[in-house]
Design a protein around this motif. Structure first.
Motif, short mmCIF file in Angstrom:
data_model
loop_
_atom_site.label_atom_id
_atom_site.label_comp_id
_atom_site.label_asym_id
_atom_site.label_seq_id
_atom_site.Cartn_x
_atom_site.Cartn_y
_atom_site.Cartn_z
N SER B 2 -15.88 10.55 11.29
CA SER B 2 -15.04 9.48 11.85
C SER B 2 -14.99 8.26 10.93
CB SER B 2 -15.56 9.07 13.22
OG SER B 2 -16.88 8.60 13.10
N TRP B 3 -15.96 8.11 10.01
CA TRP B 3 -15.93 6.94 9.13
C TRP B 3 -14.75 6.99 8.18
CZ3 TRP B 3 -16.22 8.43 4.07
CH2 TRP B 3 -16.76 9.71 3.81
N GLY B 5 -11.76 7.10 8.86
CA GLY B 5 -10.68 6.26 9.37
C GLY B 5 -10.74 4.84 8.84
N ALA B 6 -11.93 4.38 8.43
CA ALA B 6 -12.07 3.01 7.95
C ALA B 6 -11.90 2.93 6.44
CB ALA B 6 -13.43 2.45 8.36
N PRO B 8 -9.30 3.53 4.23
CA PRO B 8 -8.18 2.80 3.61
C PRO B 8 -8.39 1.29 3.63
CG PRO B 8 -7.36 4.42 5.15
CD PRO B 8 -8.85 4.42 5.31
N PHE B 9 -8.79 0.77 4.80
CA PHE B 9 -9.00 -0.67 4.91
C PHE B 9 -10.13 -1.13 4.01
CE2 PHE B 9 -11.19 -4.26 6.89
CZ PHE B 9 -10.16 -5.19 6.90
N LEU B 10 -11.25 -0.40 4.05
CA LEU B 10 -12.40 -0.82 3.25
C LEU B 10 -12.08 -0.78 1.75
CD1 LEU B 10 -15.40 0.77 5.17
CD2 LEU B 10 -14.67 -1.62 5.11
N TYR B 12 -9.13 -1.16 0.36
CA TYR B 12 -8.25 -2.29 0.05
C TYR B 12 -9.06 -3.58 -0.06
CZ TYR B 12 -5.22 -6.22 0.68
OH TYR B 12 -4.62 -7.43 0.53
N VAL B 13 -9.91 -3.83 0.94
CA VAL B 13 -10.71 -5.05 0.93
C VAL B 13 -11.63 -5.08 -0.29
CG1 VAL B 13 -12.56 -6.28 2.12
CG2 VAL B 13 -10.59 -5.48 3.39
N LEU B 15 -11.02 -3.70 -3.26
CA LEU B 15 -10.25 -3.95 -4.49
C LEU B 15 -9.74 -5.38 -4.60
CD1 LEU B 15 -8.06 -0.78 -5.09
CD2 LEU B 15 -9.88 -1.71 -6.52
N LEU B 18 -13.50 -8.12 -2.45
CA LEU B 18 -14.87 -8.07 -2.93
C LEU B 18 -14.94 -7.98 -4.45
CD1 LEU B 18 -16.42 -5.70 -0.24
CD2 LEU B 18 -16.35 -8.19 -0.31
#
Lengths: 276, 276
Positions: B2-3, B5-6, B8-10, B12-13, B15, B18
């Protein structure tokens, strides 16, 4: 006793009157402080040529004769649309997914969403400069690539709006109901969750638009042109026209943000839920 | 799984938030031939120290003025009718004006008190020259005045909830025990409001410290404050051995803003104890 309480009420009434005078003074003085610069912009842009000239709208009419300006306006509008849609498309499914399946990640995601508040745009742009060499390599040097950076700037505001919207509906029950009826995750997001939080989505979108239309720092330092960069450049050449555009864009942002507060007020009235 | 799903967002954040931050933090210590302290040491140069002092003074003064004046305005709003028109109009206006920064704000003040500004011209025809001792709008004093224009509304937005948290019952309790208005403020209201007030002031400080666009549009040359120095470091020829000087400046800003925002978070928690 009765005498005491009337006397007491007299004191209260007098202090209330005094308070109202003080309030009136505060409102008038600060109202002037905030309105005079706006009025001055309008006055400045309607000055005619020469000392005794009549009011004229020449500066406003001249806006269309600067193709760089209209091009920049178009770019900023496109950027606003791309940024808000892309960010919502990325953020909403993530927030829903984390609420339902990854509650352990929730703190981390929350922290990441608020982090841009602690990193000023002028600092972010220093680190983005080398990254944008790669962005240019992959996506070309269009100003629209700024959307990557802008989504970060909007992240804290959009996530707060979406979080408030998600807290107001029962995401778990809604999605379980939809899933047990055979819906896939895309259906859950777009046909169940989205229609139930249209207010919050609109709120987040409008905030993004207002922020992107006013952005200057990152565009200017990465040598891209957007509306604010164009206004700033024009300011050295023709102050009247650039102030006219600035006032115009400000009024547009004002309309957007008032729309947000109207949407917010209506949503608040419709349900009595706690919001962040 | 299930991780996933996170992801794409992670990514992007990672690149665009952070990684740029990491580039700033580690880049500040990187030289052409390996790790170096040269960039960070260069922060001790006279003109850099001056820029930090200017930034600090500008942020502190505009935050203090914003906090006191904005606090008064918030009090004037809070003591009015809860759902009155005045309150609704002034809070939405504050929402708009707090976002109102950048190039547009600089131009608004140029149109108001610039050399040919509305107020300047009006006062001149009445025999008063605000620039008798030199044009101060394009210096630190002018910048401070311009910054108060967005600091005051931000203070209202941040401080109003704290004022609303003050319950009339506390005042009634104080007066039923024989306390005067002064004693109520001295022993109840002020101690309760102090953490919220200090926290809001810190937020205003960080807000002014991070601002770049207004200063860039108003001041064309010379890095009198840190954000302008960063812009110079990014856009001018690199001095040999100081390729990463801009990153060291940016790191300096991160340190200041992080310290201020941590104190803010601390005070916010303290304030939330009573003012729910």
């Amino acid at each position: 006793m009765a005498e005491v309480s009337t006397a007491r009420r007299g004191v209260n009434a007098r202090s209330r009157r005094r308070l109202n005078v003080v309030r009136g003074v505060i409102f008038v003085v600060l109202g002037l402080f905030f309105l005079v610069p706006l009025y001055s912009m309008a006055e400045f842009t309607t000055r005619g040529a020469g000392a005794q000239a009549h009011r004229s709208l020449d500066a406003w009419r001249a806006i269309v004769s600067y193709p760089d300006l209209t091009r920049a306006l178009l770019i900023s509008l496109e950027l606003a649309a791309i940024t808000s849609i892309a960010l919502l498309a990325l953020l909403l499914p993530t927030l829903v997914w984390v609420r339902l399946r990854l509650p352990r990640l929730r703190r981390v995601i929350e922290f990441l969403c608020l982090l841009p508040l602690a990193i000023p745009a002028i600092v972010l742009v220093v680190g983005l400069a080398p990254i944008y060499l790669w962005v240019t390599y992959f996506f070309g040097d269009s100003s629209l690539t700024l959307a990557f950076a802008y989504a970060v700037l909007v992240l804290p505001y959009a996530s707060r709006a979406l979080d408030a919207g998600l807290s107001a509906i029962d995401v778990a029950t809604l999605s379980e109901a939809a899933r047990s009826l055979g819906a896939g995750w895309p259906t859950v997001i777009f046909r169940v969750i989205v229609p139930n939080m249209s207010g919050a989505l609109l709120n987040a979108g409008l905030l993004s638009v207002a922020l992107v239309l006013g952005e200057f720092t990152i565009a200017s330092l990465l040598n891209y042109t957007n509306l604010q960069v164009a206004i700033n450049m024009l300011g050295r050449e023709n102050a009247g026209v650039s102030i006219a555009v600035a006032l115009g864009s400000l009024l547009f942002a004002f309309v957007l943000l008032v729309a947000i507060s109207v949407v917010g007020a209506r949503r608040h009235g419709a349900r009595t839920v706690e919001e962040g | 799984m299930s991780w996933l799903g996170a992801v794409p967002f992670l990514s992007y954040v990672f690149l665009f938030l952070l990684l740029p931050t990491g580039i700033v933090v580690f880049g500040a210590f990187a030289g052409t031939g390996g790790p170096t302290m040269a960039n960070v040491k260069a922060l001790g140069d006279g003109y850099v120290v001056d820029a930090f002092v200017h930034s600090f003074v500008l942020s502190a003064v505009s935050a203090l003025i914003g906090a006191v004046v904005g606090g008064l305005l918030a009090y004037a709003i809070a003591t009015g009718k809860k759902d009155g028109l005045l309150r609704r109009v002034s809070t939405s206006a504050c929402g708009v004006l707090a976002q109102f920064g950048g190039v547009t704000l600089a131009f608004a003040f140029i149109a108001t008190i610039g050399g040919e500004g509305f107020i300047t011209v009006w006062l001149r025809t009445h025999g008063l020259d605000i620039y008798a001792n030199g044009v101060w709008l394009y210096q630190l004093n002018g910048l401070t005045l311009v910054y108060t224009y967005f600091q005051i509304p931000l203070m209202v937005l941040v401080f109003l909830p704290a004022l609303d948290g003050i319950r009339p019952q506390w005042r009634e309790a104080a007066s039923s025990l024989g306390g005067s208005t002064w004693e109520y403020w001295r022993h109840v209201a002020i101690p309760l409001l102090t953490p919220a007030f200090l926290g809001a002031t810190l937020l205003l400080f960080a807000n002014a410290f991070s601002a770049y666009a207004t200063a860039a549009a108003l001041i064309n040359q010379g890095g009198i404050i840190v954000p302008l120095q960063i812009s110079t470091a990014l856009s001018s020829e690199v001095i040999l051995g100081r390729e990463n000087f801009g990153k060291a400046l940016a790191l300096g800003m991160i340190v200041v803003v992080t310290v201020v925002m941590s104190l803010y978070a601390l005070l916010q928690r303290r304030a939330a104890r009573w003012l729910k």
